[in-house]
Design a protein around this motif. Structure first.
Motif, mmCIF file in Angstrom:
data_model
loop_
_atom_site.group_PDB
_atom_site.id
_atom_site.type_symbol
_atom_site.label_atom_id
_atom_site.label_comp_id
_atom_site.label_asym_id
_atom_site.label_seq_id
_atom_site.Cartn_x
_atom_site.Cartn_y
_atom_site.Cartn_z
ATOM 1 N N THR A 208 0.830 -1.203 0.000
ATOM 2 C CA THR A 208 0.000 0.000 0.000
ATOM 3 C C THR A 208 0.867 1.257 0.000
ATOM 4 O O THR A 208 0.607 2.198 -0.738
ATOM 5 C CB THR A 208 -0.901 0.007 1.242
ATOM 6 N N ALA B 264 1.124 4.108 -2.830
ATOM 7 C CA ALA B 264 0.958 5.537 -2.540
ATOM 8 C C ALA B 264 2.091 6.340 -3.131
ATOM 9 O O ALA B 264 1.889 7.373 -3.763
ATOM 10 C CB ALA B 264 0.892 5.761 -1.022
ATOM 11 N N THR C 33 -9.378 1.762 2.525
ATOM 12 C CA THR C 33 -8.006 2.259 2.472
ATOM 13 C C THR C 33 -7.872 3.325 1.394
ATOM 14 O O THR C 33 -8.389 3.176 0.283
ATOM 15 C CB THR C 33 -7.029 1.105 2.192
ATOM 16 N N VAL D 107 -4.957 6.247 -0.365
ATOM 17 C CA VAL D 107 -3.600 6.784 -0.489
ATOM 18 C C VAL D 107 -3.696 8.302 -0.521
ATOM 19 O O VAL D 107 -4.711 8.858 -0.961
ATOM 20 C CB VAL D 107 -2.898 6.253 -1.747
ATOM 21 N N ALA E 177 -0.657 6.241 3.384
ATOM 22 C CA ALA E 177 -1.991 5.669 3.208
ATOM 23 C C ALA E 177 -2.643 5.524 4.571
ATOM 24 O O ALA E 177 -1.961 5.525 5.600
ATOM 25 C CB ALA E 177 -1.908 4.313 2.508
#
Length: 537
Positions: free
Chosen positions: A11, A15, A143, A145, A159
């Motif tokens: 993640t 980002a 979730t 970013v 994130a």
């Protein structure tokens, strides 16, 4: 144990990758050198020849660019399911501070402008610029970013995950009394400055952040005395060090703070809390700006979190300025309204209070404070507060569940309703957890009284060396549950299990982790379970 939703390496890389794409598409993010080259290309080459033999020799100093994004951190907005604040600090004014954000799939497709707040530090006369971007319209349990930036700098990317809606499992962590792990400048005797360790600093203040990241909670509760800027020779550098140390966690998950006595700084605002209030964007409490951020509440899942500022009711003279009674009862009235509404809401099962100074302590350090016992204790009992997390004492201790006071007690000694330390029904009594092992060099785990003994601050007298003199009374303390005499540093993790059906049982599974020396590794010291019946039965 609940399923945790960490922000993982993939993640974070996504980002950074989407931030890079945004950077490539935006001419506003050029470095000073690139901006200078662009300007020269637009206006044509200079007519002055370069010095012979040194075609790249600079004859004038280069222009300084904008200050970078520093100390990026998150806090929840009013509704943690759909609102988040991203905040950062700069050393000078900047143009167009903003956050670009979006989903993992869609990338940074949205932009929100940041609000800039400032204050001038009363000790150094330097001005601080803090930028808060309110990110709204988010989906629960999702979730995102995001990248924080302003004109002339590269974006700083990370994130986060929003809170779930309704009764869903989640994890939070908590500790207080952290300090910073580094050094600062102090005036040298012969003039100039010399490098010194930050006041009460240790490596544990850094190790504990890594420990929190291993747990990967949805958010963290920080129980006051954040960095001890008020007793450091350079307050602003200390705050900077605090955020630089914690951003590796706080950029991925909200750190929700309570203001402790060491957030009270001489010359910073009418109450001394302007640094804290400027640096954190926190849910509104409906009060005047003077009290903004000092007390507030938010809801995650079926838990109502209530954050208090205890210098208002504590008798101890612990900050730069003695401010006991500063709200003239407004915080207490707000607290009662908040607790009453939570207990009437069938979507709320748990009430967790986060504060700094303590109702219980069996350490020969600060001790318990009768002012807090008088003001908060009856409300905690009346509205069945389940859990109180605090700091102030630099150790780990937890009480048996308590309700009311022992009859005839001069010190308003909390009355234990059970002595089971493994499975605790919090509908019968409140559990207090002292979590003050956040990283200072003055631990108090070696100062516990032997047996069932504690001390309570009952009043203050004339100042000595600038502080009001405390008066203590000893008490028998049958409320003592568990305390850790061996380990100075640690934090607690709380796994909320909402249960499976209306009116059934809900639980919070608690693990206390110690932070070891010298390697900083974490290990569980103990686990126990809090339980009560759901309110939707």
């Amino acid at each position: 144990m609940t399923d945790r939703m960490p922000v993982d390496r993939r993640t974070a890389l996504l980002a950074a990758g989407t931030a890079g794409a945004a950077l490539a598409a935006s001419p506003l993010l050029a470095s000073p050198a690139a901006a200078a080259a662009t300007t020269e290309a637009a206006s044509g080459p200079s007519s002055a020849p370069a010095p012979s033999g040194s075609p790249l020799l600079l004859t004038t100093p280069g222009a300084l660019g904008a200050p970078p994004v520093d100390g990026l951190h998150l806090t929840f907005g009013a509704d943690p399911t759909c609102e988040m604040y991203a905040s950062w600090t700069t050393t000078a004014p900047v143009r167009r501070p903003r956050v670009r954000f979006g989903s993992l799939e869609g990338g940074h497709g949205n932009t929100v402008q940041a609000e800039t707040r400032t204050y001038t530090d009363g000790a150094s006369g330097r001005e601080v610029y803090v930028h808060h971007a309110q990110i709204g319209g988010l989906r629960p349990d999702s979730t995102y970013v995001y990248s924080a930036l302003h004109d002339g700098v590269l974006p700083d990317s990370a994130a986060f995950r929003t809170a779930p809606s309704g009764r869903k499992p989640f994890t939070f962590t908590s500790f207080g009394d952290q300090a910073t792990p580094g050094t600062t400048w102090a005036a040298a005797s012969g003039g100039g400055f010399t490098s010194v360790p930050a006041t009460i600093a240790t490596p544990a203040a850094a190790d504990i952040v890594a420990g929190v990241e291993q747990v990967a909670p949805l958010f963290h509760l920080l129980n006051g005395d954040l960095c001890y800027a008020n007793i450091n020779p350079d307050r602003l550098r200390t705050w900077d060090s605090f955020f630089q140390n914690n951003t590796r966690s706080a950029r991925f998950r909200p750190w929700m703070p309570a203001a402790g006595n060491h957030e009270n700084e001489k010359g910073n605002g009418p109450l001394g809390f302007s640094a804290f209030q400027t640096r954190f964007a926190l849910p509104a409490n409906g009060e005047d700006a003077e009290f903004a951020g000092l007390w507030y509440a938010f809801t995650v899942g079926s838990v109502r979190f209530v954050v208090l500022q205890n210098d208002d009711v504590a008798l101890q003279d612990g900050g730069d300025t003695y401010v006991s009674g500063y709200s003239a009862g407004r915080q207490r009235a707000w607290l009662e309204r908040t607790l009453k509404a939570a207990r009437r809401d069938d979507r709320i099962d748990w009430i967790v209070v986060c504060m700094h100074q303590v109702i219980v302590s069996s350490s020969d350090a600060n001790g318990a404070d009768v002012g807090i016992r008088e003001q908060w204790g009856p409300l905690f009992d009346k509205y069945e507060v389940d859990l109180v997390v605090c700091g102030h004492e630099h150790d780990y201790e937890r009480s048996h569940p308590v309700r009311g006071v022992i009859s005839g007690s001069q010190t308003l000694t909390p009355n234990p309703v059970s002595t089971d330390t493994n499975n605790i029904d919090t509908s019968k009594g409140t559990v207090h957890m002292v979590l003050g092992g956040g990283g200072t060099s003055s631990p108090s785990n070696q100062k516990f009284f032997a047996g069932s003994k504690a001390k309570v601050l009952m009043g203050v007298g004339a100042p000595v060396n600038g502080k009001k003199t405390p008066t203590y009374v000893f008490e028998d303390a049958p409320w003592i549950g568990v305390r850790d005499e061996q380990h100075p540093y640690g934090f607690a993790a709380f796994d909320v299990d909402p249960g499976t059906h209306a009116g059934g049982q809900t639980r919070i599974h608690v693990t206390y982790y110690v932070v070891s020396q010298p390697d900083g590794k974490i290990a569980p010291l103990e686990t126990f379970t809090l339980s009560r019946m759901r309110s939707d039965g």
